[in-house]
Structures are given as structure tokens and as C-alpha cells.
Design a protein around this motif. Structure first.
Motif, PDB file in Angstrom:
ATOM      1  N   VAL A 174      -5.391   3.996  -2.861  1.00 25.54           N
ATOM      2  CA  VAL A 174      -4.425   2.391  -2.762  1.00 25.54           C
ATOM      3  C   VAL A 174      -6.381   1.686  -2.778  1.00 25.54           C
ATOM      4  O   VAL A 174      -5.763   0.692  -2.569  1.00 25.54           O
ATOM      5  CB  VAL A 174      -4.245   2.910  -1.761  1.00 25.54           C
ATOM      6  CG1 VAL A 174      -3.681   2.188  -0.704  1.00 25.54           C
ATOM      7  CG2 VAL A 174      -2.592   4.606  -2.100  1.00 25.54           C
ATOM      8  N   GLU A 175      -6.872   1.960  -1.907  1.00 27.39           N
ATOM      9  CA  GLU A 175      -7.985   0.754  -1.803  1.00 27.39           C
ATOM     10  C   GLU A 175      -8.947   0.248  -3.279  1.00 27.39           C
ATOM     11  O   GLU A 175      -8.942  -0.947  -3.149  1.00 27.39           O
ATOM     12  CB  GLU A 175      -9.409   1.604  -1.236  1.00 27.39           C
ATOM     13  CG  GLU A 175      -9.586   2.350   0.096  1.00 27.39           C
ATOM     14  CD  GLU A 175     -10.069   3.198   0.617  1.00 27.39           C
ATOM     15  OE1 GLU A 175     -11.416   2.045   0.425  1.00 27.39           O
ATOM     16  OE2 GLU A 175     -10.676   4.402   0.811  1.00 27.39           O
TER      17      GLU A 175
ATOM     18  N   LEU B 115      -6.177  -2.613  -3.727  1.00 21.38           N
ATOM     19  CA  LEU B 115      -6.135  -4.001  -2.437  1.00 21.38           C
ATOM     20  C   LEU B 115      -7.416  -4.153  -2.848  1.00 21.38           C
ATOM     21  O   LEU B 115      -7.312  -5.177  -3.047  1.00 21.38           O
ATOM     22  CB  LEU B 115      -6.064  -3.372  -0.595  1.00 21.38           C
ATOM     23  CG  LEU B 115      -4.649  -2.325  -0.228  1.00 21.38           C
ATOM     24  CD1 LEU B 115      -5.426  -1.250   0.227  1.00 21.38           C
ATOM     25  CD2 LEU B 115      -3.940  -3.101  -1.065  1.00 21.38           C
TER      26      LEU B 115
ATOM     27  N   ARG C 230       1.186   4.148  -2.877  1.00 24.18           N
ATOM     28  CA  ARG C 230       0.909   5.432  -2.302  1.00 24.18           C
ATOM     29  C   ARG C 230       1.435   6.070  -3.126  1.00 24.18           C
ATOM     30  O   ARG C 230       1.016   7.717  -3.637  1.00 24.18           O
ATOM     31  CB  ARG C 230      -0.311   5.559  -0.982  1.00 24.18           C
ATOM     32  CG  ARG C 230       0.487   7.295  -0.436  1.00 24.18           C
ATOM     33  CD  ARG C 230      -0.656   7.805  -0.090  1.00 24.18           C
ATOM     34  NE  ARG C 230      -0.915   8.682   0.809  1.00 24.18           N
ATOM     35  CZ  ARG C 230      -1.902   9.574  -0.143  1.00 24.18           C
ATOM     36  NH1 ARG C 230      -2.491   9.327  -0.240  1.00 24.18           N
ATOM     37  NH2 ARG C 230      -2.009  10.420   0.766  1.00 24.18           N
TER      38      ARG C 230
ATOM     39  N   SER D 227       0.964  -1.264  -0.087  1.00 22.31           N
ATOM     40  CA  SER D 227       0.094  -0.183   0.021  1.00 22.31           C
ATOM     41  C   SER D 227       0.867   0.994  -0.272  1.00 22.31           C
ATOM     42  O   SER D 227       0.576   2.840  -0.101  1.00 22.31           O
ATOM     43  CB  SER D 227      -0.928  -0.128   1.241  1.00 22.31           C
ATOM     44  OG  SER D 227      -1.807  -0.773   0.730  1.00 22.31           O
TER      45      SER D 227
ATOM     46  N   ARG E 113      -7.516  -9.242   2.830  1.00 19.48           N
ATOM     47  CA  ARG E 113      -7.646  -8.169   4.064  1.00 19.48           C
ATOM     48  C   ARG E 113      -8.137  -8.513   4.435  1.00 19.48           C
ATOM     49  O   ARG E 113      -8.584  -7.190   5.621  1.00 19.48           O
ATOM     50  CB  ARG E 113      -8.529  -6.800   2.637  1.00 19.48           C
ATOM     51  CG  ARG E 113      -8.085  -6.481   1.304  1.00 19.48           C
ATOM     52  CD  ARG E 113      -8.919  -5.278   0.991  1.00 19.48           C
ATOM     53  NE  ARG E 113     -10.059  -6.753   0.316  1.00 19.48           N
ATOM     54  CZ  ARG E 113     -11.339  -5.913  -0.230  1.00 19.48           C
ATOM     55  NH1 ARG E 113     -11.509  -4.498  -0.288  1.00 19.48           N
ATOM     56  NH2 ARG E 113     -12.359  -6.517  -0.395  1.00 19.48           N
TER      57      ARG E 113
ATOM     58  N   LEU F  45      -5.240   3.898   5.788  1.00 14.51           N
ATOM     59  CA  LEU F  45      -6.581   4.324   4.526  1.00 14.51           C
ATOM     60  C   LEU F  45      -6.934   5.028   5.404  1.00 14.51           C
ATOM     61  O   LEU F  45      -7.116   6.075   4.088  1.00 14.51           O
ATOM     62  CB  LEU F  45      -7.330   3.104   3.808  1.00 14.51           C
ATOM     63  CG  LEU F  45      -6.995   2.144   3.342  1.00 14.51           C
ATOM     64  CD1 LEU F  45      -8.039   0.900   2.846  1.00 14.51           C
ATOM     65  CD2 LEU F  45      -6.372   2.793   2.071  1.00 14.51           C
TER      66      LEU F  45
END
Length: 87
Positions: A22-23, A26, A6, A2, A42, A57
Motif C-alpha cells: 500500500v505504501e 501511495l 489493501r 488505500s 501525502r 499504514l
């Protein structure tokens, strides 16, 4: 992973990205795991997104600059433009 996304090290454009991106990365990795018949990395044992990931996050979201919003044109200005244009 992550942090590298980022900062842009693993991002498609090699530039820093915002928290929602980023979400998305993932989520894409998790969907790949699920497509291969594995568990979602996750999630914790109770099936919820791991709290450490949620906090990370959230901190990315707080560090992001606010969105650039454009103020709407007042109705009185539109009426005045219409009046001038029709005469």
C-alpha cells in the motif's frame, strides 16, 4: 484509495496486499503528481506525511501476519553431513 488497494479491489492481482505494498502504491501516485508539477498529496502543509496516513499504514502493518522465517541449520549438523559425505 488505500483501503481499496489493501483489500485488493485496486491491487494488480486483485488479492489483499500487505502494508508495504500500500505504501508503494501511495508513493507511486505521489511521484506521478510530482512529475506533473503538482504537490505531493501525502504531505501536510509543513511537508511531513499526514498523521492520519501514518496511523492508517501503521495499523495495516500491525494487522499483517508476521513474516515466515526459516531457522538456520546449526553448524554442527553441517559438519556432521560433511563428515559423513567425505567418508
Amino acid at each position: 484509495f488505500s483501503r481499496r488497494v489493501r483489500t485488493g479491489q485496486l491491487a494488480a492481482g486483485h488479492a489483499a496486499v500487505k502494508s508495504r505494498t500500500v505504501e508503494d502504491y501511495l508513493r507511486s501516485v505521489a511521484q506521478t503528481f510530482l512529475a506533473m508539477g503538482q504537490i505531493d498529496p501525502r504531505l501536510n502543509t509543513s511537508g511531513n506525511v499526514d498523521f492520519r496516513l501514518q496511523r492508517m499504514l501503521a495499523s495495516y502493518g500491525k494487522a499483517d501476519p508476521p513474516p515466515n522465517r526459516v531457522k538456520p541449520v546449526p553448524v554442527s549438523v553441517l559438519r556432521r553431513i560433511f563428515a559423513v559425505a567425505s567418508t
